[in-house]
Design an enzyme around this catalytic site. Structure first.
Site, PDB file in Angstrom:
ATOM      1  CG  ASN A  82      17.301 -45.507 -33.788  1.00  0.00           C
ATOM      2  OD1 ASN A  82      16.246 -46.115 -33.903  1.00  0.00           O
ATOM      3  ND2 ASN A  82      18.472 -46.116 -33.852  1.00  0.00           N
ATOM      4  CG  HIS A 112      27.948 -20.822 -38.485  1.00  0.00           C
ATOM      5  ND1 HIS A 112      27.344 -20.108 -39.496  1.00  0.00           N
ATOM      6  CD2 HIS A 112      27.138 -21.871 -38.237  1.00  0.00           C
ATOM      7  CE1 HIS A 112      26.213 -20.690 -39.834  1.00  0.00           C
ATOM      8  NE2 HIS A 112      26.059 -21.765 -39.084  1.00  0.00           N
ATOM      9  CB  THR A 171      37.232 -33.252 -31.349  1.00  0.00           C
ATOM     10  OG1 THR A 171      38.108 -33.994 -30.489  1.00  0.00           O
ATOM     11  CG2 THR A 171      36.092 -32.658 -30.539  1.00  0.00           C
TER      12      THR A 171
END
Length: 201
Positions: A82, A112, A171
């Protein structure tokens, strides 16, 4: 009511015109897709394996960063993304069949810098853009439903039939046929095949 009148009733004249233009855009550039609505931002199109009947909302962003021709982002069949879904890939992201992803979802296989005991950690004195990219593949199984504004982080595997509640930050791995929610996401229900019900954990 005719089919055309139903479309006008649903979308209005301007919306119907936009839908027709999006349909032409899809047929020209994404021939196996069902509908890819504009604007859509695709980087590394050659590195994406497109499943059949993909549907997207507006503002979808697919970024595949690599210097070779290897496929790294994989869509199964009948996937729906969506509005404003963003997927970032440097190693591998797989999305199974019949997956529904709500709006404003972020999926990434990289970060990063490194911030765990298992990899060389990045120092906070180095600007984030100069830290090395660290990646772990992401895999989303068949028939997964991902709610609004979910963030799926590197290394996560989401099992078949799982549901990720709105606003969750995922996570760690999500078992098949379970519901997770929260930040960080945790299991709140599991489907019991014998009773045919979602049971609280």
């Amino acid at each position: 009511m005719t089919a055309l009148k139903k479309l006008v009733w649903t979308y209005g004249y301007c919306g119907l015109l936009r839908l027709m233009l999006d349909y032409l855009h899809t047929r020209l550039l994404f021939s196996d897709a069902r509908m890819v609505r504009r604007p859509v931002y695709v980087r590394g199109k050659a590195n994406i394996r497109w499943g059949k009947r993909l549907t997207t909302g507006v503002g979808v962003r697919l970024d595949v960063f690599c210097s070779d021709a290897e496929q790294r982002l994989f869509f199964g069949d009948d996937v729906q993304l969506n509005d404003y879904v963003h997927i970032g890939v440097i190693e591998r992201v797989e999305i199974g069949n019949d997956v529904l992803i709500a709006s404003k979802v972020f999926i990434s296989d990289h970060n990063h810098g490194g911030y765990s005991d298992f990899i060389a950690e990045s120092e906070p004195f180095v600007p984030p853009l100069r830290r090395p990219l660290v990646a772990k593949p992401v895999c989303i199984g068949d028939r997964v439903w991902i709610g609004e504004q979910v963030c799926i982080l590197p290394g996560v595997i989401i099992g078949e039939g799982a549901i990720v509640g709105a606003g969750s930050v995922v996570t760690r791995d999500v078992p098949a046929n379970s519901i997770v929610a929260g930040n960080p996401a945790r299991i709140i229900r599991v489907f019991n095949a014998e009773s045919g019900a979602w049971q609280r954990v």
